[in-house]
Design a protein around this motif. Structure first.
Motif, short mmCIF file in Angstrom:
data_model
loop_
_atom_site.label_atom_id
_atom_site.label_comp_id
_atom_site.label_asym_id
_atom_site.label_seq_id
_atom_site.Cartn_x
_atom_site.Cartn_y
_atom_site.Cartn_z
N LEU A 104 9.48 -6.12 -8.10
CA LEU A 104 9.61 -6.21 -6.65
C LEU A 104 8.25 -6.51 -6.02
O LEU A 104 8.13 -7.39 -5.15
N LEU A 105 7.23 -5.78 -6.43
CA LEU A 105 5.90 -5.93 -5.84
C LEU A 105 5.31 -7.31 -6.10
O LEU A 105 4.55 -7.83 -5.28
N SER A 106 5.65 -7.92 -7.24
CA SER A 106 5.05 -9.20 -7.62
C SER A 106 5.96 -10.39 -7.39
O SER A 106 5.72 -11.47 -7.92
N HIS A 107 7.01 -10.21 -6.59
CA HIS A 107 7.93 -11.31 -6.23
C HIS A 107 8.60 -11.92 -7.47
O HIS A 107 8.86 -13.11 -7.52
N ALA A 112 -5.80 3.43 -8.74
CA ALA A 112 -4.62 2.91 -8.05
C ALA A 112 -4.97 1.70 -7.20
O ALA A 112 -4.20 0.72 -7.13
N ALA A 113 -6.14 1.72 -6.56
CA ALA A 113 -6.56 0.58 -5.74
C ALA A 113 -6.79 -0.64 -6.62
O ALA A 113 -6.46 -1.77 -6.22
N GLU A 114 -7.32 -0.44 -7.80
CA GLU A 114 -7.54 -1.55 -8.73
C GLU A 114 -6.21 -2.13 -9.21
O GLU A 114 -6.09 -3.34 -9.42
N ARG A 115 -5.22 -1.28 -9.36
CA ARG A 115 -3.92 -1.73 -9.86
C ARG A 115 -3.25 -2.73 -8.91
O ARG A 115 -2.47 -3.58 -9.34
N LEU A 123 0.83 -1.21 0.00
CA LEU A 123 0.00 0.00 0.00
C LEU A 123 0.87 1.26 0.00
O LEU A 123 0.56 2.23 -0.70
N CYS A 124 1.97 1.24 0.75
CA CYS A 124 2.87 2.40 0.78
C CYS A 124 3.39 2.72 -0.62
O CYS A 124 3.40 3.89 -1.05
N LEU A 154 0.14 -6.89 -7.83
CA LEU A 154 1.22 -5.96 -7.50
C LEU A 154 1.26 -5.77 -5.98
O LEU A 154 1.03 -4.68 -5.45
N GLY A 155 1.55 -6.87 -5.31
CA GLY A 155 1.72 -6.82 -3.87
C GLY A 155 0.89 -7.81 -3.09
O GLY A 155 1.18 -8.08 -1.93
#
Length: 388
Positions: free
Chosen positions: A117-120, A294-297, A80-81, A322-323
């Motif tokens: 990074l966000l998706s490992h 952005a929340a949907e992303r 979220l950050c 993405l996270g």
């Protein structure tokens, strides 16, 4: 309830009575010690339950405000950050990581993108050299080693769960862009303004509220060796370098450090509120944290595959956004395949389903042997959806 099961406290709307039943049942068959679960629909709390014991010796009752280490359920707030910074135009998810962290370009990583990074998918699931708990607690040392290391696989091609390194990788980008470590950034931008009882690490003044983690019965050395023998080096690096469990997470050293992949401390209510931001398409409690786009992303799938770290354990394909992890065809976060969330080592969980306006937080202190889809969590998720 049986005479040996602890009393469950809190409230539960009549429509969600099955959630209370499932929560109470967890204290019987799976042997819950202390736990809490909170369910929100459209940001309104419909179930908020807690019970059991905050310590192994059963001398401290689990209270309404008991805090507990939630392991990888922390990764959702850390993601979220990054998405807040991207939403403000300060971070480009399709830019090379090295654009923000120049030292990261070493060892052939100049093409690794922030979304990897966000998706490992960065190929940095764990460090190649032995890394102790003391070293893990050293931010500069750990991020420096990650910046210098060669990836285990070609970045962007496969996911491979970055169990501990995720928080340092995403967190260092957050720090380079915002000037704040993710714990401080989360407090300034989210948990402080919204009054959410969640921190990365545990302030010493809150130690009296913290539950003691208790590990599941240890596997024999032969069983452990058998599991490790099935894993590739990248998986062993992710899951056993350094070896971590309840003992380490109960230590003052762990609690005082910033380990954003794994040492978030909070209540079930706090976890549900954090994931409610995503369930509410970026808004919660009258405050917009992210734009709807952005929340949907956050749940933008990066491709289903057999994860290079967890694949041998889960024995199925998974997909990470993405996270956060997508519920997918196996329904890890309920029957909506586009629901998403994150499990924590030993059982905890945060869940968001924007279509249902649903968020859930489940936390506990008796750790089960499961990396994901603990039966206690699964029973609660099933009960929640049956009530909708």
């Amino acid at each position: 309830m049986s005479e040996h099961a602890p009393q469950v406290h809190g409230h539960c709307d009549a429509r969600f009575a099955a959630v209370r039943t499932a929560f109470e049942e967890n204290f019987r068959e799976p042997g819950e010690l202390g736990a809490a679960v909170t369910v929100m629909v459209d940001g309104v709390t419909v179930a908020d339950l807690w019970g059991g014991w905050a310590d192994r010796a059963r001398t401290r009752a689990w209270e309404r405000d008991t805090l507990v280490n939630v392991w990888s359920t922390t990764k959702g707030p850390v993601a979220l950050c990054a998405h807040i910074l991207a939403d403000r135009g300060l971070l480009d998810l399709d830019a090379p990581v090295a654009a923000y962290w120049p030292e990261f370009a070493a060892a052939g990583k100049e093409g690794v993108l922030v979304r990897h990074l966000l998706s490992h998918r960065a190929g940095l699931s764990g460090l190649r050299e032995p890394h102790t708990l003391e070293q893990l607690c050293d931010w500069e040392l750990t991020t420096g080693r990650l910046a210098a290391m060669e990836p285990w696989w070609e970045p962007g091609t496969h996911s491979g769960y970055h169990a501990m390194t995720y928080g340092f990788l995403v967190g260092e980008v957050v720090r380079r862009v915002s000037g704040l470590l993710p714990g401080a950034f989360l407090e300034r931008e989210v948990t402080g303004p919204l009054g959410i009882d969640f921190t990365i690490g545990l302030p010493e003044k809150e130690a009296g509220r913290a539950a003691e983690l208790v590990h599941s019965p240890a596997a024999s050395s032969g069983e452990q060796s058998a599991v490790l023998s099935r894993l590739a080096p990248a998986a062993i690096a992710a899951l056993a370098n350094p070896p971590l469990g309840a003992e380490q997470a109960n230590s003052a050293e762990w609690r005082s450090a910033e380990i954003p992949a794994a040492n978030g401390h909070g209540t079930a209510r706090a976890v549900a509120a954090l994931y409610a931001i995503l369930a509410g398409r970026g808004s919660h409690a009258g405050r917009r944290v992210l734009s709807a786009e952005a929340a949907e992303r956050v749940r933008e799938g990066q491709g289903s595959c057999r994860d290079l770290v967890l694949g041998a354990v889960l024995a199925r394909d998974t997909e990470i956004g993405l996270g956060l992890w997508l519920s997918g065809p196996t329904g890890s976060y309920g029957p909506n395949p586009r629901a998403f969330g994150h499990d924590g080592f030993g059982g905890s969980c945060g869940l968001a389903d924007p279509e249902a306006g649903l968020s859930m937080g489940y936390v506990m202190n008796r750790m089960g042997p499961h990396i994901a889809d603990d039966p206690r969590k699964t029973a609660l998720v099933k009960a929640v959806y049956e009530a909708l």
